[in-house]
Motif scaffolding. Structure first.
Motif, PDB file in Angstrom:
ATOM      1  N   ILE A  52      -9.161 -11.412  35.642  1.00 32.25           N
ATOM      2  CA  ILE A  52     -10.406 -11.058  34.958  1.00 32.25           C
ATOM      3  C   ILE A  52     -10.920 -12.198  34.097  1.00 32.25           C
ATOM      4  N   THR A  53     -12.206 -12.480  34.245  1.00 27.65           N
ATOM      5  CA  THR A  53     -12.899 -13.431  33.390  1.00 27.65           C
ATOM      6  C   THR A  53     -14.063 -12.704  32.739  1.00 27.65           C
ATOM      7  N   HIS A  54     -14.113 -12.753  31.428  1.00 33.12           N
ATOM      8  CA  HIS A  54     -15.235 -12.132  30.721  1.00 33.12           C
ATOM      9  C   HIS A  54     -16.279 -13.212  30.445  1.00 33.12           C
ATOM     10  N   VAL A  82     -12.346 -11.233  39.470  1.00 34.58           N
ATOM     11  CA  VAL A  82     -13.427 -10.362  39.027  1.00 34.58           C
ATOM     12  C   VAL A  82     -13.849 -10.769  37.616  1.00 34.58           C
ATOM     13  N   ALA A  83     -15.126 -10.578  37.333  1.00 35.62           N
ATOM     14  CA  ALA A  83     -15.664 -10.925  36.016  1.00 35.62           C
ATOM     15  C   ALA A  83     -16.283  -9.689  35.382  1.00 35.62           C
ATOM     16  N   SER A  84     -16.661  -9.837  34.134  1.00 34.87           N
ATOM     17  CA  SER A  84     -17.437  -8.795  33.462  1.00 34.87           C
ATOM     18  C   SER A  84     -18.461  -9.489  32.574  1.00 34.87           C
ATOM     19  N   ILE A  85     -19.581  -8.790  32.362  1.00 43.60           N
ATOM     20  CA  ILE A  85     -20.639  -9.357  31.524  1.00 43.60           C
ATOM     21  C   ILE A  85     -21.425  -8.225  30.864  1.00 43.60           C
ATOM     22  N   GLY A  86     -21.898  -8.482  29.672  1.00 42.51           N
ATOM     23  CA  GLY A  86     -22.846  -7.607  28.995  1.00 42.51           C
ATOM     24  C   GLY A  86     -24.140  -8.381  28.817  1.00 42.51           C
ATOM     25  N   PHE A  87     -25.266  -7.680  28.884  1.00 45.56           N
ATOM     26  CA  PHE A  87     -26.545  -8.398  28.786  1.00 45.56           C
ATOM     27  C   PHE A  87     -27.071  -8.497  27.363  1.00 45.56           C
ATOM     28  N   THR A  88     -26.621  -7.652  26.448  1.00 43.19           N
ATOM     29  CA  THR A  88     -27.123  -7.658  25.075  1.00 43.19           C
ATOM     30  C   THR A  88     -26.813  -8.999  24.414  1.00 43.19           C
ATOM     31  N   GLY A 114     -16.732 -10.164  42.227  1.00 40.99           N
ATOM     32  CA  GLY A 114     -17.657  -9.210  41.625  1.00 40.99           C
ATOM     33  C   GLY A 114     -17.715  -9.389  40.124  1.00 40.99           C
ATOM     34  N   CYS A 115     -18.649  -8.690  39.511  1.00 36.15           N
ATOM     35  CA  CYS A 115     -18.806  -8.762  38.066  1.00 36.15           C
ATOM     36  C   CYS A 115     -19.265  -7.403  37.557  1.00 36.15           C
ATOM     37  N   LEU A 116     -18.459  -6.780  36.701  1.00 37.28           N
ATOM     38  CA  LEU A 116     -18.847  -5.510  36.102  1.00 37.28           C
ATOM     39  C   LEU A 116     -19.893  -5.764  35.031  1.00 37.28           C
ATOM     40  N   LEU A 117     -20.959  -4.986  35.072  1.00 41.31           N
ATOM     41  CA  LEU A 117     -22.064  -5.137  34.136  1.00 41.31           C
ATOM     42  C   LEU A 117     -22.167  -3.929  33.228  1.00 41.31           C
ATOM     43  N   CYS A 118     -22.292  -4.215  31.943  1.00 42.78           N
ATOM     44  CA  CYS A 118     -22.612  -3.191  30.954  1.00 42.78           C
ATOM     45  C   CYS A 118     -23.519  -3.847  29.916  1.00 42.78           C
ATOM     46  N   SER A 119     -23.842  -3.109  28.874  1.00 39.13           N
ATOM     47  CA  SER A 119     -24.764  -3.664  27.888  1.00 39.13           C
ATOM     48  C   SER A 119     -24.061  -4.427  26.772  1.00 39.13           C
ATOM     49  N   GLU A 120     -22.885  -4.000  26.360  1.00 37.30           N
ATOM     50  CA  GLU A 120     -22.195  -4.629  25.224  1.00 37.30           C
ATOM     51  C   GLU A 120     -22.014  -6.120  25.443  1.00 37.30           C
ATOM     52  N   HIS A 121     -22.350  -6.891  24.433  1.00 44.10           N
ATOM     53  CA  HIS A 121     -22.261  -8.346  24.524  1.00 44.10           C
ATOM     54  C   HIS A 121     -20.834  -8.801  24.833  1.00 44.10           C
ATOM     55  N   PHE A 155     -11.872  -1.348  29.760  1.00 42.96           N
ATOM     56  CA  PHE A 155     -10.986  -0.239  30.116  1.00 42.96           C
ATOM     57  C   PHE A 155     -10.996   0.027  31.618  1.00 42.96           C
ATOM     58  N   ALA A 156     -12.172  -0.075  32.236  1.00 41.34           N
ATOM     59  CA  ALA A 156     -12.267   0.139  33.683  1.00 41.34           C
ATOM     60  C   ALA A 156     -11.381  -0.860  34.419  1.00 41.34           C
ATOM     61  N   LEU A 157     -11.466  -2.123  34.031  1.00 40.06           N
ATOM     62  CA  LEU A 157     -10.659  -3.156  34.675  1.00 40.06           C
ATOM     63  C   LEU A 157      -9.169  -2.958  34.383  1.00 40.06           C
ATOM     64  N   GLU A 158      -8.849  -2.566  33.170  1.00 39.20           N
ATOM     65  CA  GLU A 158      -7.452  -2.293  32.808  1.00 39.20           C
ATOM     66  C   GLU A 158      -6.894  -1.158  33.669  1.00 39.20           C
ATOM     67  N   TYR A 159      -7.654  -0.085  33.792  1.00 36.60           N
ATOM     68  CA  TYR A 159      -7.216   1.066  34.592  1.00 36.60           C
ATOM     69  C   TYR A 159      -6.991   0.659  36.049  1.00 36.60           C
ATOM     70  N   LEU A 160      -7.959  -0.042  36.634  1.00 31.68           N
ATOM     71  CA  LEU A 160      -7.836  -0.454  38.038  1.00 31.68           C
ATOM     72  C   LEU A 160      -6.674  -1.424  38.225  1.00 31.68           C
ATOM     73  N   ASN A 161      -6.460  -2.289  37.259  1.00 27.21           N
ATOM     74  CA  ASN A 161      -5.343  -3.229  37.329  1.00 27.21           C
ATOM     75  C   ASN A 161      -4.006  -2.495  37.345  1.00 27.21           C
ATOM     76  N   GLN A 162      -3.944  -1.364  36.676  1.00 25.57           N
ATOM     77  CA  GLN A 162      -2.714  -0.575  36.635  1.00 25.57           C
ATOM     78  C   GLN A 162      -2.501   0.233  37.917  1.00 25.57           C
ATOM     79  N   HIS A 163      -3.577   0.533  38.641  1.00 24.56           N
ATOM     80  CA  HIS A 163      -3.476   1.467  39.755  1.00 24.56           C
ATOM     81  C   HIS A 163      -3.639   0.854  41.148  1.00 24.56           C
ATOM     82  N   TRP A 164      -4.115  -0.357  41.227  1.00 23.42           N
ATOM     83  CA  TRP A 164      -4.258  -1.002  42.536  1.00 23.42           C
ATOM     84  C   TRP A 164      -3.054  -1.886  42.803  1.00 23.42           C
TER      85      TRP A 164
END
Length: 153
Positions: A149-151, A10-16, A118-125, A134-143
């Motif tokens: 994770i790749t940012h 899973v990845a994460s990205i911000g658009f800003t 998948g890739c979690l999207l938010c605004s923060e660069h 935090f979302a990924l950390e929480y899910l990593n602890q509970h699944w």
């Protein structure tokens, strides 16, 4: 809890701070199949090319990816506002965010299959001060499957 040894990529990205070209090339180059929008406000003028009404089209035609709005992982407006106004420290924001998504039972209510490529999207660069970390950390602890994770920057 015994973990499945096969990690979910899973990845994460911000658009800003990104041009549209950089944003969409990063998603395409990472092999993202699904962009999971976890933003609190995904229709503002500040979203530019990443507005909710335009993003599904761009993702499909430029990246071959699908768009899924995932409000279950968005912070509540009041929580975000208290953090922005410095009423909450980053650590207290994390604690309250974890409590919020625990109440929402995201670990039971979200399909882990959506997160594979998948890739979690938010605004923060950068992720280090964004709730997507935090979302990924929480899910990593509970699944029972580990998230690898790749940012994307």
């Amino acid at each position: 809890m015994k973990r499945d040894k096969t990690p979910v990529q899973v990845a994460s990205i911000g658009f800003t701070g990104k041009t549209a070209q950089k944003f969409f090339d990063s998603i395409k180059d990472a092999g993202v199949r699904t962009v999971l929008d976890i933003r609190l406000n995904n229709t503002s003028q500040l979203a530019g090319f990443a507005k909710k009404q335009d993003l599904p089209y761009f993702l499909e035609h430029l990246c071959g990816a699908t768009y899924v709005e995932m409000p279950e992982l968005a912070p509540e407006p009041d929580l975000f506002k208290r953090y922005q106004s410095k009423e909450l420290s980053w650590e207290n924001f994390r604690t309250e965010y974890f409590e919020l998504i625990a109440r929402r039972r995201v670990e039971s209510n979200l399909d882990i299959a959506l997160f594979e490529s998948g890739c979690l999207l938010c605004s923060e660069h950068l992720p280090h001060h964004c709730h997507r970390m935090f979302a990924l950390e929480y899910l990593n602890q509970h699944w029972n499957k580990r998230l690898s994770i790749t940012h994307l920057t």
